[in-house]
Design a protein around this motif. Structure first.
Motif, PDB file in Angstrom:
ATOM      1  N   ARG A 535       0.843  -1.191   0.000  1.00  0.00           N
ATOM      2  CA  ARG A 535       0.000   0.000   0.000  1.00  0.00           C
ATOM      3  C   ARG A 535       0.880   1.244   0.000  1.00  0.00           C
ATOM      4  NH1 ARG A 535       1.238   1.297   4.972  1.00  0.00           N
ATOM      5  NH2 ARG A 535       1.527  -0.350   6.514  1.00  0.00           N
ATOM      6  N   VAL A 536       0.225   2.390  -0.137  1.00  0.00           N
ATOM      7  CA  VAL A 536       0.913   3.669   0.002  1.00  0.00           C
ATOM      8  C   VAL A 536       1.182   3.885   1.496  1.00  0.00           C
ATOM      9  CG1 VAL A 536       0.725   6.155  -0.376  1.00  0.00           C
ATOM     10  CG2 VAL A 536      -0.281   4.563  -2.023  1.00  0.00           C
ATOM     11  N   PRO A 537       2.359   4.427   1.871  1.00  0.00           N
ATOM     12  CA  PRO A 537       2.668   4.625   3.296  1.00  0.00           C
ATOM     13  C   PRO A 537       1.619   5.461   4.018  1.00  0.00           C
ATOM     14  CG  PRO A 537       4.605   5.022   1.955  1.00  0.00           C
ATOM     15  CD  PRO A 537       3.451   4.875   1.012  1.00  0.00           C
ATOM     16  N   VAL A 538       1.425   5.157   5.298  1.00  0.00           N
ATOM     17  CA  VAL A 538       0.546   5.948   6.144  1.00  0.00           C
ATOM     18  C   VAL A 538       1.413   6.951   6.892  1.00  0.00           C
ATOM     19  CG1 VAL A 538      -1.083   5.915   8.070  1.00  0.00           C
ATOM     20  CG2 VAL A 538      -1.088   4.040   6.394  1.00  0.00           C
ATOM     21  N   LEU A 539       1.162   8.235   6.651  1.00  0.00           N
ATOM     22  CA  LEU A 539       1.967   9.289   7.276  1.00  0.00           C
ATOM     23  C   LEU A 539       1.147   9.948   8.392  1.00  0.00           C
ATOM     24  CD1 LEU A 539       3.607  10.946   4.140  1.00  0.00           C
ATOM     25  CD2 LEU A 539       4.473   9.091   5.543  1.00  0.00           C
ATOM     26  N   PRO A 540       1.788  10.391   9.471  1.00  0.00           N
ATOM     27  CA  PRO A 540       3.246  10.517   9.673  1.00  0.00           C
ATOM     28  C   PRO A 540       3.913   9.289  10.283  1.00  0.00           C
ATOM     29  CG  PRO A 540       2.103  11.595  11.455  1.00  0.00           C
ATOM     30  CD  PRO A 540       1.025  11.080  10.545  1.00  0.00           C
ATOM     31  N   GLN A 541       3.130   8.230  10.580  1.00  0.00           N
ATOM     32  CA  GLN A 541       3.731   7.071  11.254  1.00  0.00           C
ATOM     33  C   GLN A 541       4.842   6.441  10.428  1.00  0.00           C
ATOM     34  OE1 GLN A 541       0.562   7.645  10.762  1.00  0.00           O
ATOM     35  NE2 GLN A 541      -0.734   7.183  12.548  1.00  0.00           N
ATOM     36  N   GLU A 542       4.675   6.406   9.127  1.00  0.00           N
ATOM     37  CA  GLU A 542       5.670   5.769   8.255  1.00  0.00           C
ATOM     38  C   GLU A 542       6.405   6.821   7.435  1.00  0.00           C
ATOM     39  OE1 GLU A 542       3.481   1.502   7.496  1.00  0.00           O
ATOM     40  OE2 GLU A 542       2.936   3.187   6.216  1.00  0.00           O
ATOM     41  N   TYR A 543       6.815   7.879   8.098  1.00  0.00           N
ATOM     42  CA  TYR A 543       7.492   8.994   7.428  1.00  0.00           C
ATOM     43  C   TYR A 543       8.769   8.508   6.747  1.00  0.00           C
ATOM     44  CZ  TYR A 543       9.939  13.380   6.648  1.00  0.00           C
ATOM     45  OH  TYR A 543      10.606  14.429   6.067  1.00  0.00           O
ATOM     46  N   GLY A 544       8.907   8.843   5.487  1.00  0.00           N
ATOM     47  CA  GLY A 544      10.106   8.472   4.745  1.00  0.00           C
ATOM     48  C   GLY A 544      10.065   7.088   4.146  1.00  0.00           C
ATOM     49  N   TYR A 545       8.990   6.336   4.368  1.00  0.00           N
ATOM     50  CA  TYR A 545       8.880   5.009   3.764  1.00  0.00           C
ATOM     51  C   TYR A 545       8.863   5.146   2.230  1.00  0.00           C
ATOM     52  CZ  TYR A 545       8.202   1.967   7.797  1.00  0.00           C
ATOM     53  OH  TYR A 545       8.397   1.221   8.928  1.00  0.00           O
ATOM     54  N   VAL A 546       9.234   4.074   1.568  1.00  0.00           N
ATOM     55  CA  VAL A 546       9.368   4.130   0.110  1.00  0.00           C
ATOM     56  C   VAL A 546       8.441   3.127  -0.546  1.00  0.00           C
ATOM     57  CG1 VAL A 546      11.764   4.879   0.278  1.00  0.00           C
ATOM     58  CG2 VAL A 546      11.260   2.444   0.008  1.00  0.00           C
ATOM     59  N   VAL A 547       8.154   3.406  -1.811  1.00  0.00           N
ATOM     60  CA  VAL A 547       7.435   2.479  -2.685  1.00  0.00           C
ATOM     61  C   VAL A 547       8.363   2.122  -3.831  1.00  0.00           C
ATOM     62  CG1 VAL A 547       5.498   2.238  -4.290  1.00  0.00           C
ATOM     63  CG2 VAL A 547       5.152   3.366  -2.073  1.00  0.00           C
ATOM     64  N   PHE A 548       8.503   0.849  -4.119  1.00  0.00           N
ATOM     65  CA  PHE A 548       9.329   0.374  -5.232  1.00  0.00           C
ATOM     66  C   PHE A 548       8.472   0.157  -6.466  1.00  0.00           C
ATOM     67  CE2 PHE A 548      13.040  -1.840  -2.819  1.00  0.00           C
ATOM     68  CZ  PHE A 548      13.526  -0.597  -2.488  1.00  0.00           C
ATOM     69  N   ASN A 549       9.110   0.245  -7.636  1.00  0.00           N
ATOM     70  CA  ASN A 549       8.449  -0.253  -8.841  1.00  0.00           C
ATOM     71  C   ASN A 549       8.807  -1.724  -9.036  1.00  0.00           C
ATOM     72  OD1 ASN A 549      11.059  -0.141  -9.790  1.00  0.00           O
ATOM     73  ND2 ASN A 549      10.581   1.028 -11.639  1.00  0.00           N
ATOM     74  N   GLU A 550       8.168  -2.370  -9.986  1.00  0.00           N
ATOM     75  CA  GLU A 550       8.396  -3.798 -10.201  1.00  0.00           C
ATOM     76  C   GLU A 550       9.851  -4.088 -10.561  1.00  0.00           C
ATOM     77  OE1 GLU A 550       4.660  -5.639 -12.333  1.00  0.00           O
ATOM     78  OE2 GLU A 550       4.965  -3.579 -13.047  1.00  0.00           O
ATOM     79  N   ALA A 551      10.471  -3.192 -11.330  1.00  0.00           N
ATOM     80  CA  ALA A 551      11.859  -3.406 -11.742  1.00  0.00           C
ATOM     81  C   ALA A 551      12.797  -3.441 -10.544  1.00  0.00           C
ATOM     82  CB  ALA A 551      12.287  -2.304 -12.718  1.00  0.00           C
ATOM     83  N   ALA A 552      12.518  -2.633  -9.514  1.00  0.00           N
ATOM     84  CA  ALA A 552      13.361  -2.623  -8.317  1.00  0.00           C
ATOM     85  C   ALA A 552      13.243  -3.946  -7.570  1.00  0.00           C
ATOM     86  CB  ALA A 552      12.973  -1.457  -7.417  1.00  0.00           C
ATOM     87  N   MET A 553      12.029  -4.462  -7.434  1.00  0.00           N
ATOM     88  CA  MET A 553      11.861  -5.748  -6.748  1.00  0.00           C
ATOM     89  C   MET A 553      12.527  -6.871  -7.527  1.00  0.00           C
ATOM     90  SD  MET A 553      10.417  -5.310  -3.868  1.00  0.00           S
ATOM     91  CE  MET A 553      10.079  -7.019  -3.459  1.00  0.00           C
ATOM     92  N   ASP A 554      12.455  -6.800  -8.856  1.00  0.00           N
ATOM     93  CA  ASP A 554      13.125  -7.811  -9.674  1.00  0.00           C
ATOM     94  C   ASP A 554      14.640  -7.743  -9.486  1.00  0.00           C
ATOM     95  OD1 ASP A 554      10.680  -8.605 -10.627  1.00  0.00           O
ATOM     96  OD2 ASP A 554      10.812  -7.436 -12.488  1.00  0.00           O
ATOM     97  N   ALA A 555      15.186  -6.508  -9.390  1.00  0.00           N
ATOM     98  CA  ALA A 555      16.628  -6.357  -9.204  1.00  0.00           C
ATOM     99  C   ALA A 555      17.089  -6.913  -7.865  1.00  0.00           C
ATOM    100  CB  ALA A 555      17.014  -4.879  -9.323  1.00  0.00           C
ATOM    101  N   LEU A 556      16.214  -6.855  -6.861  1.00  0.00           N
ATOM    102  CA  LEU A 556      16.544  -7.368  -5.524  1.00  0.00           C
ATOM    103  C   LEU A 556      16.192  -8.843  -5.357  1.00  0.00           C
ATOM    104  CD1 LEU A 556      15.303  -4.320  -3.419  1.00  0.00           C
ATOM    105  CD2 LEU A 556      17.659  -5.130  -3.554  1.00  0.00           C
TER     106      LEU A 556
END
Length: 794
Positions: A535-556
């Motif tokens: 999901r999209v981060p819940v702010l302010p509790q998850e301040y600075g959290y990131v969302v990856f695209n599919e290519a980033a998850m594939d690279a990892l």
């Protein structure tokens, strides 16, 4: 003396055979005007930055933008470097104010270290040449900028204002050459003590503000220096966000044409396109020379009595060769003069189109006359050599007895080969033009992976940012605004940069290089980007959290984003010097966050709702162009209300911005198409001349056919049909050649069209129609003539 005698004889021959001469001269003039334009373009591209002294000793350090302290760290630890400088380029066209006069810095400006002048050769024509930027309140102007502000007055010591800050003019540079990729209107000195973020520019390692350039001593071991730099930076630097392995020396001579390996604001050339233009120029010149070959040998058959009489009266083969060469040199000279006149008329338009202000050819320099005369002699000798040696070898008895010299089998076959070559070049270029046009249209209409329709981008400058909440409240109140999102850059145009990221996945560290951008929580709904995991981060509790695209998850090589922890640029460095980590809240579908010329790479979206400035992206609901115009006017009024007068360049329709990305591709397609059209036109000059000669030779045959009942259309079809074989052979040769080069050209694009058969079939059909039209026009006139006259003429 003999040379001028031959020139005089050549001029008399040109006047006597004026029709063929005009065709030759016009064909040559069109060809040479195009070749000169291509030459200007190619010379500028290939000579870019080569004017700097010791150019082979200048290097760019780091393949990306770099933090300011990286250069000072390298300078302190690697004394083998002769000198080093940071450069910050600002493309924005700011206004300099002097008294009541305001002048726009059209080429932007640079902020540099004082060592800039020890590396790059930009001549100082006034002011302090030893120390052009003595302090942080100094400014160096280029000559045209200084004249625009001060006129003929001495600018040195005068005060100009940028924003609310005054600067003293300490030096003036000569105008920047057009073959420099480093273009600017003014220079400022970087102040390392200036506040930036929660630190100063001189101590801030988290932002890539600069490009670093260095000058090496002659004979330096680049590999050894690379290793030493990386060791020094690894021990003393703080490059967690950039990667020490990317601190590498790149030759400055290769930066301009580098397409993928490194990032620089001073690159932009495309070596493949330059070589393509050079090849087209060579083909056009060769076709013009072939035209001269064919027309000269063909028309020379009609001059056999003249040649025979001169031989009977004692003329040697050598003197005849000299006369024919003088005639061809004179034709080339006249054509060259016409080409220069034409080019001087179109150079301003050509320069404005390609974005380079090429100077007119005014023939005020000795080298220009040398090129004119030397080029005329070279082209004239090359074009006239074969006709000269062939025609000077005719038998005088046959020439006088028959009245014309029949072409031998070898000459006829050679002429046919040349015609096929011309048609092959024309068909291949037409096919390439169709493919390039198709690729350009494909890029302009390709799905970017997000909804870009009815989105307006508003760049928030400093005055807006200071009153950000009030500004956003007024925007939100506009009736046609559905929702909005703030991003750090224009989506689909560019990200913030690339960094080295350490991903902790189930306790296993996985380092990758990843692109990044900042966005708020409304970004995904505003741009219609679907979340496929998490999901999209819940702010302010998850301040600075990131969302990856599919290519980033594939690279990892990871499946569960919630088990990932990654280093983040949002938080301050931990007290122990380590980089803080945050969680990954979800994975979104791949989308093109940057140009389609690059493709999709691993991307992390750092989600924050308090990004200080950036781009305000408005999803609007408008049903007509009138609604859009009204909304744009409302936005400009709000923008101006908050103290920002320059709203025109800060309020943009996103779809228009993304289309502008491919303006270079559009320009290349237009230029390639125009030059291809000129190639076909030049080929038609030669074909028309040959058809004129051929139809003249067949006048008796045409007359007999008409006497025996053939009508005009039948005769025209007969005359056209004799040339269709040339088109067929040329098509067979041109198709694989065009396919090979276009297939290689398309490999540079991550998104590309297929090479469909109809591109090549259409090219052949277009060439066939042009040839048929060219032949048919004159053949119709010949077939319509009185057959009695044709029979009596024999």
């Amino acid at each position: 003396m003999m040379f001028f005698t031959n020139l005089h004889a050549g001029w008399k021959s040109i006047v006597k055979h004026r029709f063929h001469s005009i065709i030759n001269i016009l064909g040559f003039a069109v060809a040479l005007s195009v070749v000169v334009l291509i030459g200007l373009y190619v010379y500028r591209e290939l000579s870019t930055n080569k004017f700097h002294k010791d150019i082979n000793q200048i290097y760019k350090i780091c393949g990306w933008s770099a933090p300011y302290p990286l250069a000072t760290t390298i300078k302190a630890g690697v004394p083998e470097l002769q000198t080093i400088t940071n450069v910050i380029r600002v493309k924005t066209r700011y206004v300099l104010t002097y008294e009541d006069r305001q002048v726009v810095m059209e080429s932007g400006h640079l902020s540099v270290d004082p060592e800039f002048f020890k590396i790059f050769t930009f001549p100082i024509i006034a002011g302090n040449a030893e120390d052009p930027l003595p302090d942080f309140k100094s400014i160096v102007l280029v000559e045209s900028m200084a004249k625009a502000i001060f006129g003929d007055s001495d600018p040195i010591g005068q005060m100009v204002t940028l924003g609310n800050v005054s600067y003293a003019v300490t030096a003036v540079l000569a105008d920047i050459p057009i073959n420099s990729s480093i273009q600017f209107s003014a220079l400022f000195r970087i102040n390392p003590s200036q506040h930036y973020g929660n630190s100063t520019i001189g101590q801030y390692w988290k932002a890539g503000l600069c490009e670093i350039f260095a000058k090496l001593p002659k004979g330096s071991d680049v590999d050894a220096l690379n290793q030493k730099m990386q060791d020094v930076v690894g021990r003393n630097g703080n490059l967690e966000f950039f990667g020490v392995d990317k601190v590498v020396l790149y030759p400055f001579t290769e930066v301009y044409f580098d397409r993928l390996q490194l990032w620089s604001q001073f690159k932009g050339g495309d070596y493949g396109k330059v070589m393509t233009m050079l090849a087209i120029g060579c083909v056009i010149l060769l076709i013009a020379i072939i035209n001269f070959f064919n027309l000269s040998t063909a028309s020379g058959m009609m001059r056999s009595r003249e040649i025979g009489l001169r031989k009977v009266n004692g003329a040697t083969r050598r003197s005849l060769v000299a006369q024919f060469l003088a005639e061809s040199i004179l034709i080339a000279f006249i054509a060259m003069l016409l080409a220069i006149i034409v080019d001087n008329l179109v150079i301003p338009l050509f320069g404005a189109f390609v974005g380079v202000p090429y100077p007119r050819i005014l023939m005020t320099h000795g080298w220009e006359w040398l090129l004119l005369i030397g080029g005329s002699v070279a082209v004239g000798c090359l074009a006239g050599s074969y006709p000269a040696f062939y025609l000077s070898n005719v038998d005088p008895v046959k020439a006088l007895y028959v009245g014309r010299v029949r072409s031998g089998f070898g000459v006829v076959m050679f002429r046919k080969v040349l015609i096929v070559f011309q048609l092959t070049a024309a068909i291949a270029l037409i096919a390439c033009t169709l493919v390039i046009t198709g690729q350009k249209n494909y890029l302009g209409n390709h799905d970017t992976g997000f909804d870009r329709d009815q989105l307006i981008c508003v760049g928030m400058d400093a005055s807006v940012t200071r009153q950000k909440q009030a500004f956003l409240s007024e925007i939100r109140a506009l009736p046609n605004v559905e929702c909005f999102s703030i991003t750090s850059n224009i989506v689909g145009y560019q990200e913030d940069g690339v960094e080295k990221m350490i991903g902790d996945y189930y306790g296993e560290e996985k380092p990758i290089y990843i692109k990044y951008m900042y966005a708020d929580t409304a970004f995904f709904s505003t741009f219609g980007i679907e979340m496929i995991k998490g999901r999209v981060p819940v702010l302010p509790q998850e301040y600075g959290y990131v969302v990856f695209n599919e290519a980033a998850m594939d690279a990892l090589n990871g499946d569960d984003p919630l088990e990932l922890r990654v280093n983040s640029k949002v938080h301050s460095i931990n007290p122990d010097g380590s980089v803080p980590t945050v969680g990954v809240s979800g994975v979104c579908k791949n989308f093109n966050s940057t140009s389609l010329l690059v493709g999709i790479d691993p991307l992390k979206i750092i989600v924050v709702n308090d990004y200080p400035n950036g781009i305000l992206n408005l999803r609007v609901r408008v049903h007509s162009m009138d609604n859009m115009i009204q909304l744009m006017n409302d936005l400009k009024k709000i923008y101006k209300k908050f103290g920002s007068s320059d709203s025109s360049s800060n309020i943009m329709i996103l779809d228009e911005v993304l289309r502008m990305i491919y303006i270079a591709e559009t320009k290349y397609q237009v230029i390639f198409s125009l030059f291809s059209i000129f190639t076909v036109i030049i080929s038609c000059f030669g074909l028309f001349g040959l058809i004129l000669y051929s139809n003249t030779q067949r006048r008796k045959e045409i007359g007999v056919r008409k006497v025996y009942g053939s009508d005009v259309p039948e005769i025209v079809v007969l005359l056209i049909r004799s040339y269709l074989g040339y088109v067929a052979v040329a098509f067979v040769i041109a198709t694989p050649i065009a396919y090979f080069f276009m297939n290689r050209w398309l490999q540079a694009y991550p998104y590309r069209i297929g090479l469909h058969w109809w591109y090549f079939a259409l090219a052949g059909l277009i060439a066939l129609m042009i040839v048929a039209l060219t032949i048919g026009i004159h053949s119709w006139r010949t077939a319509s003539s009185n057959p009695i006259k044709a029979l009596r003429s024999e």
